[in-house]
Design a protein around this motif. Sequence first.
Motif, short mmCIF file in Angstrom:
data_model
loop_
_atom_site.label_atom_id
_atom_site.label_comp_id
_atom_site.label_asym_id
_atom_site.label_seq_id
_atom_site.Cartn_x
_atom_site.Cartn_y
_atom_site.Cartn_z
N HIS A 1 0.86 -1.19 0.00
CA HIS A 1 0.00 0.00 0.00
C HIS A 1 0.88 1.23 0.00
O HIS A 1 1.95 1.23 0.64
CB HIS A 1 -0.90 0.03 1.24
N GLY A 2 0.45 2.27 -0.69
CA GLY A 2 1.25 3.49 -0.71
C GLY A 2 0.44 4.74 -0.96
O GLY A 2 -0.47 4.74 -1.80
N PHE A 3 0.78 5.80 -0.22
CA PHE A 3 0.10 7.09 -0.32
C PHE A 3 1.16 8.20 -0.29
O PHE A 3 1.25 8.97 0.67
CB PHE A 3 -0.90 7.26 0.82
N PRO A 4 1.98 8.28 -1.36
CA PRO A 4 3.14 9.17 -1.31
C PRO A 4 2.84 10.65 -1.27
O PRO A 4 3.71 11.42 -0.85
CB PRO A 4 3.91 8.79 -2.59
N LEU A 5 1.65 11.07 -1.67
CA LEU A 5 1.34 12.50 -1.60
C LEU A 5 0.56 12.87 -0.34
O LEU A 5 0.23 14.04 -0.14
CB LEU A 5 0.55 12.94 -2.84
N ASP A 6 0.31 11.88 0.50
CA ASP A 6 -0.48 12.14 1.71
C ASP A 6 0.23 11.75 2.99
O ASP A 6 0.28 12.53 3.93
CB ASP A 6 -1.84 11.44 1.61
N TRP A 7 0.78 10.53 3.06
CA TRP A 7 1.37 10.06 4.31
C TRP A 7 2.81 9.55 4.19
O TRP A 7 3.57 9.68 5.12
CB TRP A 7 0.50 8.95 4.94
N ASN A 8 3.16 8.94 3.08
CA ASN A 8 4.47 8.32 2.98
C ASN A 8 5.58 9.35 2.80
O ASN A 8 5.36 10.45 2.30
CB ASN A 8 4.51 7.34 1.80
N LEU A 9 6.78 8.95 3.21
CA LEU A 9 7.94 9.83 3.13
C LEU A 9 8.76 9.53 1.87
O LEU A 9 9.99 9.39 1.91
CB LEU A 9 8.81 9.69 4.40
N TRP A 10 8.06 9.38 0.76
CA TRP A 10 8.73 9.19 -0.53
C TRP A 10 7.84 9.78 -1.61
O TRP A 10 6.67 10.06 -1.37
CB TRP A 10 9.05 7.71 -0.80
N GLN A 11 8.42 10.01 -2.79
CA GLN A 11 7.71 10.71 -3.84
C GLN A 11 6.95 9.75 -4.75
O GLN A 11 7.31 8.58 -4.89
CB GLN A 11 8.70 11.53 -4.68
N ILE A 12 5.90 10.24 -5.37
CA ILE A 12 5.04 9.39 -6.18
C ILE A 12 5.80 8.72 -7.32
O ILE A 12 5.51 7.58 -7.68
CB ILE A 12 3.84 10.21 -6.72
N HIS A 13 6.83 9.37 -7.86
CA HIS A 13 7.58 8.79 -8.97
C HIS A 13 8.47 7.62 -8.53
O HIS A 13 9.04 6.93 -9.38
CB HIS A 13 8.41 9.87 -9.66
#
Length: 310
Positions: free
Chosen positions: A79-91
């Motif tokens: 699971h991933g939410f890079p623009l909301d919670w995760n500390l990494w970029q969507i790309h």
Amino acid sequence: MIEAAMIWNEPNNKSHWDPELDPDWSRFARCVTLAGQAIQAANPAVTRVLGGMSPIDPLWLQRMGGHGALDHVDVVAVHGFPLDWNLWQIHEWPAKVAEIEAVTDKPVWVTEVGVGSFGAEEVQVFGVETTAKLLVGRVPRIFWYSLFDLPQEWGATTRHREAEGSSYYRHFYMGLIRADGTPKPGLEAYAPHAADMGLMQWFHYQDPRLDDAVAWMKRLGVRHLRTGLSWADSFRPDALGWFDRQMEALADFDTTVTFCFTPEHLGPGAHHTSPPHDPQQIADFCAAMIERYAPRRVEGTPPAFQPALT
């Protein structure tokens, strides 16, 4: 129809599994082992998916392998939410998938990916389009979270609301359709990808949005859906009646059903995130749900939903 059964949801996230009661995840691994065996015995055609990890953590997956849990699943999930919670970029999505592929030979599914409209609805449009570009064709299954915004009066299921601070409110803006039923611009961005990028939509007990969700998904051309059947909910009044209604309504989709959440009275933590006292009980629940909604087919019978007699 049910094509896959996911065993738990985000077990390495303390909102869904209590690490204080299971610090090395050995109790969770035992649940996975027994549940995986039970699902396979009930219907070996159903794909078994390890509960989607959040954060994406290859070391956690290797720990599951060390406990023997990966011997009883067919797919691992992230699971991933890079623009909301995760500390990494969507790309970084392809690289994140590759991190998991490097430590397992099992297929990797992205069973929750989403971008909310909390900051701006244009951000969600960007997120939908970019996610499709990065992941469609890269992994076998993608499930966008979610179709509907979470109504604010319902509250979000999380154990660390205070730690999240203002980020907690992002939970209420993850849908492509607002809580009042009106579509966001993100829905139009999603529509061209609906056949390839499925939807993840939780349906709460007696959820009034079920029929609207089915109508929207059919209109969009969605083929793949991920949802859940809560073991904790199975102790509510007329739980099987609700489960029957939900699964009958979703019968036209290729559905991944998530089995999760411990009834409060069956775990030492008295909370839905607690490991169960007896891991065989979650396995028995999984088997009963597969036998009811995805029974092993006898040759010559149609693949129709037929709830078992109680």
